[in-house]
Design a protein around this motif. Structure first.
Motif, mmCIF file in Angstrom:
data_model
loop_
_atom_site.group_PDB
_atom_site.id
_atom_site.type_symbol
_atom_site.label_atom_id
_atom_site.label_comp_id
_atom_site.label_asym_id
_atom_site.label_seq_id
_atom_site.Cartn_x
_atom_site.Cartn_y
_atom_site.Cartn_z
ATOM 1 N N ALA A 1 7.385 0.365 5.202
ATOM 2 C CA ALA A 1 6.094 -0.086 4.226
ATOM 3 C C ALA A 1 5.090 -0.454 4.866
ATOM 4 C CB ALA A 1 6.736 -1.171 3.422
ATOM 5 N N VAL A 2 3.862 -0.389 4.208
ATOM 6 C CA VAL A 2 2.589 -0.639 4.605
ATOM 7 C C VAL A 2 1.963 -1.796 3.512
ATOM 8 C CG1 VAL A 2 0.298 0.030 5.232
ATOM 9 C CG2 VAL A 2 2.177 1.360 5.700
ATOM 10 N N LEU B 1 0.950 -1.150 0.023
ATOM 11 C CA LEU B 1 0.010 -0.069 -0.171
ATOM 12 C C LEU B 1 0.932 1.261 -0.003
ATOM 13 C CD1 LEU B 1 -2.591 -0.993 2.697
ATOM 14 C CD2 LEU B 1 -3.093 -0.719 0.003
ATOM 15 N N THR B 2 1.865 1.349 0.718
ATOM 16 C CA THR B 2 2.803 2.572 1.029
ATOM 17 C C THR B 2 4.252 1.911 0.617
ATOM 18 O OG1 THR B 2 1.493 3.235 2.541
ATOM 19 C CG2 THR B 2 3.600 4.146 2.306
ATOM 20 N N GLN B 3 4.803 2.417 -0.493
ATOM 21 C CA GLN B 3 6.209 1.995 -0.858
ATOM 22 C C GLN B 3 7.339 2.523 0.238
ATOM 23 O OE1 GLN B 3 6.920 0.039 -3.165
ATOM 24 N NE2 GLN B 3 5.142 -0.428 -3.922
ATOM 25 N N PRO B 4 8.292 1.862 0.526
ATOM 26 C CA PRO B 4 9.461 2.862 1.255
ATOM 27 C C PRO B 4 10.123 3.717 0.379
ATOM 28 C CG PRO B 4 10.263 0.743 0.524
ATOM 29 C CD PRO B 4 8.760 0.765 0.333
#
Length: 85
Positions: free
Chosen positions: A78-79, A60-63
């Motif tokens: 990260a998510v 969902l959320t990139q580093p």
């Protein structure tokens, strides 16, 4: 004997055999299934069978890239999603 399969209390059109198969299972297929069997003398309703669909993991959320000074800390986050329904 005649069979009628149900999903979430709604009859499934064409699902009238003693075996019900779901091809290419999707998340929307998750839920409660049961069958009603009838003959000349009455009917019987099965217990509910629950289909749980495991979802593949996804980000969902990139580093994000970082620049830090020597001896400082860097934290990457990260998510992810993708459990089951």
């Amino acid at each position: 004997m005649s069979y009628q399969w149900f999903f979430a209390d709604t009859n499934i059109p064409g699902a009238t055999g003693n075996v019900f198969t779901i091809n290419n299972v999707q998340a929307t297929n998750a839920g409660n299934y049961f069958v009603i069997v009838t003959n000349l003398y009455g009917s019987a309703t099965s217990s509910v069978a629950v289909l749980t669909v495991n979802l593949s993991p996804y980000i969902l959320t990139q580093p994000h890239s970082q620049t830090v000074n020597l001896s400082n800390n860097a934290m990457f986050t990260a998510v992810a999603g993708g459990e089951h329904r």
